[in-house]
Motif scaffolding. Structure first.
Motif, mmCIF file in Angstrom:
data_model
loop_
_atom_site.group_PDB
_atom_site.id
_atom_site.type_symbol
_atom_site.label_atom_id
_atom_site.label_comp_id
_atom_site.label_asym_id
_atom_site.label_seq_id
_atom_site.Cartn_x
_atom_site.Cartn_y
_atom_site.Cartn_z
ATOM 1 N N PRO A 151 -0.247 -14.766 7.287
ATOM 2 C CA PRO A 151 -1.941 -14.576 6.921
ATOM 3 C C PRO A 151 -2.453 -13.301 7.255
ATOM 4 N N GLU A 152 -1.745 -12.467 7.992
ATOM 5 C CA GLU A 152 -2.364 -11.192 8.383
ATOM 6 C C GLU A 152 -2.465 -10.137 7.122
ATOM 7 N N LEU A 153 -1.600 -10.499 6.134
ATOM 8 C CA LEU A 153 -1.485 -9.833 4.889
ATOM 9 C C LEU A 153 -2.062 -10.251 3.628
ATOM 10 N N GLN A 154 -2.895 -11.340 3.819
ATOM 11 C CA GLN A 154 -3.417 -11.854 2.592
ATOM 12 C C GLN A 154 -4.632 -10.797 2.205
ATOM 13 N N ASN A 155 -5.302 -10.229 2.939
ATOM 14 C CA ASN A 155 -6.344 -9.253 2.326
ATOM 15 C C ASN A 155 -6.273 -7.853 3.066
ATOM 16 N N SER A 156 -5.065 -7.435 3.291
ATOM 17 C CA SER A 156 -4.886 -5.968 3.574
ATOM 18 C C SER A 156 -3.782 -5.429 2.951
ATOM 19 N N ASP A 157 -3.751 -4.139 3.125
ATOM 20 C CA ASP A 157 -2.545 -3.397 2.618
ATOM 21 C C ASP A 157 -1.425 -3.756 3.268
ATOM 22 N N TRP A 158 -0.009 -3.903 2.454
ATOM 23 C CA TRP A 158 1.029 -3.780 2.976
ATOM 24 C C TRP A 158 1.952 -3.144 1.981
ATOM 25 N N THR A 159 3.318 -2.918 2.496
ATOM 26 C CA THR A 159 4.470 -2.370 1.647
ATOM 27 C C THR A 159 5.816 -3.021 2.293
ATOM 28 N N VAL A 160 6.837 -2.536 1.724
ATOM 29 C CA VAL A 160 8.198 -2.921 1.913
ATOM 30 C C VAL A 160 8.958 -1.844 2.106
ATOM 31 N N PHE A 161 9.762 -1.513 3.301
ATOM 32 C CA PHE A 161 10.939 -0.453 3.514
ATOM 33 C C PHE A 161 12.115 -1.221 3.414
ATOM 34 N N PRO A 162 13.209 -0.644 2.596
ATOM 35 C CA PRO A 162 14.510 -1.232 2.728
ATOM 36 C C PRO A 162 15.291 -1.008 4.032
ATOM 37 N N GLN A 163 15.780 -1.934 4.847
ATOM 38 C CA GLN A 163 16.541 -1.603 5.752
ATOM 39 C C GLN A 163 18.009 -1.598 5.664
ATOM 40 N N THR A 164 18.595 -1.752 4.437
ATOM 41 C CA THR A 164 19.549 -1.627 3.688
ATOM 42 C C THR A 164 19.502 -0.483 3.149
ATOM 43 N N ALA A 165 20.361 0.694 3.599
ATOM 44 C CA ALA A 165 20.238 1.970 2.877
ATOM 45 C C ALA A 165 21.064 2.182 1.875
ATOM 46 N N ASN A 166 20.771 3.276 1.272
ATOM 47 C CA ASN A 166 21.412 3.815 0.017
ATOM 48 C C ASN A 166 21.503 2.903 -1.198
#
Length: 774
Positions: free
Chosen positions: A243-258
């Motif tokens: 719910p915190e991201l419904q109306n705010s900016d967000w992004t995704v970082f890969p935890q699996t590298a390379n």
């Protein structure tokens, strides 16, 4: 192009760590002559990129010029069986420096914590704070700037019992981290902390609370990742968003590298759409670019969902796994154009130093020349001037040799100033904030100089002659030749005198470090020429020689008398060494010095006894250096917790007219309150600083006036290298000590002379019209 850039970065990291591991191995093999030679080679070649933390007493904090690392604990209810204890490593970075996340990105290494805990305590997984994306040209890393706390939960077993009558447990940690700016430096530190079993331990409650509150939470739902047909993108489908991201900016970082292209911004293709029934879909689909240099083809990947933007996350984070559907493809990206790379290359390039106007440069040269002349009056130079005075008296009846000796002394001074200036400029260009006199911030340099002056003193006392140690032909050239002696006298004079700054030198040095080399080096040469100028003057006008007594036994007596300034210099250098390495380090140094004296005495013997005693003395000296050398060649680490506590107690009990330890925060706080501040930038190896401290700043009337005007007295001790003090000196336009700064509310900073008198300081104090209330 991208592949080449990445390969170069990875190769750089590998070579950096290789140098690091090799140098650590060779330190453990320091008794091996081969190891010592290789260590010297590696040190010469790797110093610009690699910094190895010296062995030091294990404490709660390790501080480098780039990072301050502190071991913290949070156990408000003590250590209870079946409960959780929280441990953390706090990393505080200097501006523009950063360390790395668990997936460092296209380059870098994650921070590694290795715990050594008592029986019954088990360390859990490290809790990583949310990272930020750090772009580097066409690449990107994930890491941390400013300050962060790496928290580790420690589970206390239900059967935990203290051993014996112990009231606390010993916590030990060995940490490795890579800190980078334009260059990267692998560092490590060993930490130790005792935590009471009963009673509350809370070192940073708010930081631990924030770290635990914002640790990554599992993201509910079934999520998946789909590889595109061409293999160039990966479509990530999230079943639902928090719910915190419904109306705010967000992004995704890969935890699996390379796998994915870290520098590419994820594209949200679909989010929050309404259906016919009026319900709102809470999922989203994100498209990420796959890296053409992908090193793995995973069937499942782990991700981090982050609130906020990639370069400015808010701190909230969620973790989730996705199965990967589709086939991984092999492809290549077009090389980036020069226009795209130009801004990055310009950003990574070191800043160009602008030349000073000709008038400013000439005034700086004149100031350096005058400062070099006045440097001969500084107490730092007195010991070496005694040697030079002795050589002049021995050539009283040989004017030509006296002139040649003066030229040789001048050459030694000029060469030394040029080398020191070039070395300081090179180190500063490499990122090290070195200052004038930096060589005496190294304990091994201080110890080596003390040994050298002790040997010179023994020679002047008549205990030995250098000719008895080396072949007569070599001795006749290197030690009996007055030209060679004068050349080395100039070198010694600069090494000993350079830690001090004479009047007019400070402004010239401060200007020189900001100039390009072709303008800065002549300033150093002008300083050296000024220092040697008095000796050239007295050697070219030899009328004063007739006032000296005729050669005789008095010259031998005078020569022996000149040994005592050498011994006084040894006492001073040992005192400086004690400020850097502590009492145990000084004891180890004196043991090595005693062994060296034994060797010198053995070499003065004759016949078979000399061979036996000399061999025995060499073994004793080698064992002494091997056993006690590390004690006095490394700066002693102070326990920061104790330092902070003592500083706090000093501040609470501080009375007007008493000195306190300097910090930029104390200056800012006092100025904000309307209280004037006087700062003494000093160092134990600066004789002029100690002279001023004993003569001027111990004056009772001056201290009383400081107290009556409620002046905050702060002392910035630069005996050991301190990046904060170095930065403060640079802001004042100075690069050496002594420096005396007067801060008055509503006024600009005023710098006093390097040898201030009581009347000069009282003249500044007279401008304080009213005493601020305490």
């Amino acid at each position: 192009m991208i592949l080449q850039c990445r390969v170069e970065l990875l190769a750089f990291r590998f070579l950096t760590l290789f140098f690091y591991r090799m140098r650590k191995l060779l330190f453990n093999l320091r008794c091996s002559w081969v190891g010592m030679v290789l260590l010297a080679v590696l040190t010469t070649n790797g110093q610009a990129q690699t910094q190895i933390l010296s062995p030091r007493p294990v404490g709660q904090m390790v501080q480098t010029p780039q990072v301050k690392a502190t071991l913290l604990a949070e156990a408000p209810n003590g250590i209870e069986a079946g409960k959780t204890l929280w441990l953390g490593l706090e990393l505080v970075h200097q501006p523009e420096w950063h360390t790395y996340w668990r997936n460092p990105g296209d380059s870098g290494l994650p921070t590694v914590l290795q715990w050594k805990l008592p029986e019954g305590l088990v360390a859990g997984d490290l809790i990583w704070p949310v990272p930020r994306r750090i772009p580097i040209g066409p690449l990107a890393n994930f890491g941390y700037e400013d300050a962060l706390l790496l928290v580790t939960p420690v589970q206390v077993s239900k059967s935990f019992k203290p051993q014996g009558n112990e009231s606390s447990v010993q916590i030990e940690l060995h940490a490795n981290w890579l800190v980078c700016k334009q260059e990267c430096i692998p560092q490590e530190g060993s930490f130790s902390l005792r935590v009471p079993i009963k009673g509350s331990t809370s070192m940073a409650a708010s930081a631990f609370e924030k770290a635990l509150q914002w640790q990554a939470q599992p993201l509910k739902g079934k999520h998946r990742a789909q590889i595109s047909k061409d293999g160039r993108s990966l479509d990530l489908t999230l079943a639902q968003l928090p719910p915190e991201l419904q109306n705010s900016d967000w992004t995704v970082f890969p935890q699996t590298a390379n796998v994915v292209q870290n520098s590419a911004v994820p594209v949200v293709q679909k989010a929050g759409s309404s259906s016919g029934s009026g319900e709102v879909a809470t999922g989203a689909t994100v498209s990420l670019q796959v890296s053409s240099e992908r090193m793995d083809s995973p069937q499942q990947m782990t991700w981090l969902l982050v609130q906020g933007k990639a370069d400015a996350p808010s701190g909230r984070q969620w973790t989730f796994d996705t199965p990967v559907q589709g086939q991984w493809q092999v492809f290549s990206d077009p090389p980036p154009t020069y226009a795209n790379l130009t801004p990055t290359l310009q950003k990574l390039a070191p800043p160009l130093l602008a030349p000073a106007p000709w008038a400013t440069w000439i005034f700086a040269m004149l100031g350096a020349l005058l400062g070099g002349i006045l440097l001969n009056l500084m107490p730092c130079v007195f010991p070496v001037l005694a040697i030079k005075l002795l050589s002049i008296t021995q050539m009283a009846n040989r004017p030509r040799d006296m002139k040649l000796s003066a030229w040789a002394f001048t050459a030694g001074v000029l060469i030394s100033f040029l080398v020191l200036g070039a070395l300081m400029l090179a180190l500063r260009a490499a990122g090290s904030q070195m200052g004038w006199g930096f060589q005496l911030q190294s304990p091994w340099v201080v110890g080596a100089l003390a040994m050298l002056f002790a040997v010179i003193g023994l020679n002047l006392s008549g205990m030995f002659e250098f000719g008895s140690f080396v072949p007569s032909s070599a001795a006749g050239f290197q030690w009996s030749n007055p030209i060679t002696n004068s050349l080395w006298s100039g070198v010694f004079a600069v090494v000993i005198a350079s830690p001090c700054t004479a009047p007019f030198m400070g402004a010239s040095l401060g200007l020189a470090i900001g100039l390009p080399a072709w303008q800065a080096l002549p300033v150093f040469l002008a300083m050296g020429f000024g220092m040697a100028l008095p000796f050239m003057a007295i050697s070219f006008n030899t009328a004063w020689v007739r006032f000296l007594p005729r050669p005789g036994t008095w010259m031998q007596t005078f020569r022996q008398f000149m040994a005592f300034p050498m011994y006084a210099t040894v006492v001073w250098l040992v005192w400086v060494l004690g400020q850097q390495v502590g009492l145990d380090g000084v004891s180890g140094f004196l043991a090595c010095l005693l062994s060296l004296t034994l060797l010198i005495w053995a070499l003065t013997l004759n016949g078979k006894v000399r061979r036996v005693m000399a061999a025995l003395a060499v073994v004793v000296l080698a064992l002494s250096i091997w056993h006690w050398g590390p004690m006095w060649t490394q700066v002693e680490a102070q326990a920061p917790s104790q330092t902070q506590a003592s500083s706090l107690s000093n501040n609470q009990a501080l009375k007007p007219g008493q000195w306190d330890a300097w910090s930029a925060e104390k200056v800012a706080t006092a100025i904000q309150k309307g209280q004037p501040v006087f700062v003494d930038f000093t160092a134990a190896w600066c004789v002029s600083c100690q002279f001023n401290k004993k003569v001027t700043f111990s004056n009772p009337s001056l201290l009383a006036e400081f107290a009556s005007k409620n002046v905050l007295l702060l002392r910035a001790d630069w005996t050991r290298y301190d990046p904060q003090i170095t930065a403060a000196l640079n802001e004042l336009g100075r690069n050496g000590v002594p420096v005396y700064a007067w801060y008055a509310p509503g006024q600009s900073v005023r710098l006093l002379s390097e040898l201030p008198s009581v009347s000069e300081i009282q003249g500044v104090l007279s401008q304080v019209k009213a005493s601020p209330s305490n």
